[in-house]
Design an enzyme around this catalytic site. Sequence first.
Site, short mmCIF file in Angstrom:
data_model
loop_
_atom_site.label_atom_id
_atom_site.label_comp_id
_atom_site.label_asym_id
_atom_site.label_seq_id
_atom_site.Cartn_x
_atom_site.Cartn_y
_atom_site.Cartn_z
N LYS A 206 0.85 -1.27 -0.15
CA LYS A 206 0.08 0.17 0.10
C LYS A 206 0.81 1.72 0.22
CE LYS A 206 -4.76 -1.93 1.28
NZ LYS A 206 -5.28 -2.03 2.37
N LYS B 82 -7.96 -11.12 -10.55
CA LYS B 82 -8.86 -11.93 -9.85
C LYS B 82 -10.04 -10.59 -10.14
CE LYS B 82 -7.82 -10.63 -5.15
NZ LYS B 82 -7.50 -11.43 -4.17
N LYS C 108 -12.87 -3.82 -7.54
CA LYS C 108 -13.66 -3.19 -8.55
C LYS C 108 -12.42 -2.05 -8.95
CE LYS C 108 -16.69 0.44 -7.08
NZ LYS C 108 -17.62 1.29 -5.76
#
Length: 323
Positions: free
Chosen positions: A111, A191, A194
């Site tokens: 992140k 995969k 969103k």
Amino acid sequence: MKRVFSGIRPTGKLHLGNYQGAVLNYVKMQEEYNCVYCVVDIHALTTLSETPVLQKNINDMFLDILAAGVDPEKAVLFVQSHVPQINELAMLLGMVTPLSWLLRVPTFKEKARQHPENINYGLVGYPVLMAADILLYRADLVPVGSDQLPHLELTREIVRSFNSRFGHTFEEPQAKLTEFPLVVGLDGKDKMSKSLNNHIEVSATPEETAKRIMTAVTDPARQRKTDPGHPDVCNVFKLHQQFNAAECPIIEEECKKAGIGCVDCKKRLAACINSTLEPLRERRAILAEKPDYIEEVKQDGAKRAGVIAKETLAVVRDRMNLK
Ligand code: SF4
């Protein structure tokens, strides 16, 4: 009955990937365990981009989860920040968590790479907040995929650290190893997700679903309808395998001898996904007309979760000599 805790991030409307991977499992577990399901809004704030749409995302998540079959009579379903004790426990657990443990967590590194402009304290402390979620509700079991085991191990390390300093307070939560079926994205690269915009929302209309499926990548070697296809490398075929297993043998055969075109094949997939999701969509439409009921579910969930949270925090404060 053993208690299960699971948190789900309010990323907006559920897509087929998280529906198959997490929420169907929620519905199953509520029959066997005492389940505590939490929509983790504070976690969502670690990437501030979600803040302006947070309330809408929480609402969509509640509608989708309830429409999918999570029953608030059987499971405790609530919003993380509605039980404020979570913040205090996370802070207190932070006192027994060495910074080095947090800096080595792979998701933190990832992140931090994705958002170099916003490497905040909350992001580093994310695993402590996760541990607080699990421990505040004294969960025996946490459903995790094998790739998430290190996260749970960190919670267990925090438990050992706390118990060794303040006396036995928490039990170490156990992993409930769960197979999360991986749903491929429409782009065929990854995969369903969103953020990659390769997803199908479970609450989309049948027309929107069909339109999305028409954009899916197929066998790249198949240029014309008359070319024999290779279902084994086709993304659409993988989705057929997950959502339309009964028709797979015939589709495979027809594809290999160029007896079916990709457009028709996608139409069949869309029809199958739409009929699978039809009952969920109907329930969701009814729930969407009842905002007061959704509010009631949230408040009742927070009240029931709050009872457990207060008990836990009272013990923790006592052990840490906070009067
Ligand atoms: Fe894929 Fe279906 Fe086209 Fe065959 S016919 S390549 S399985 S989309």
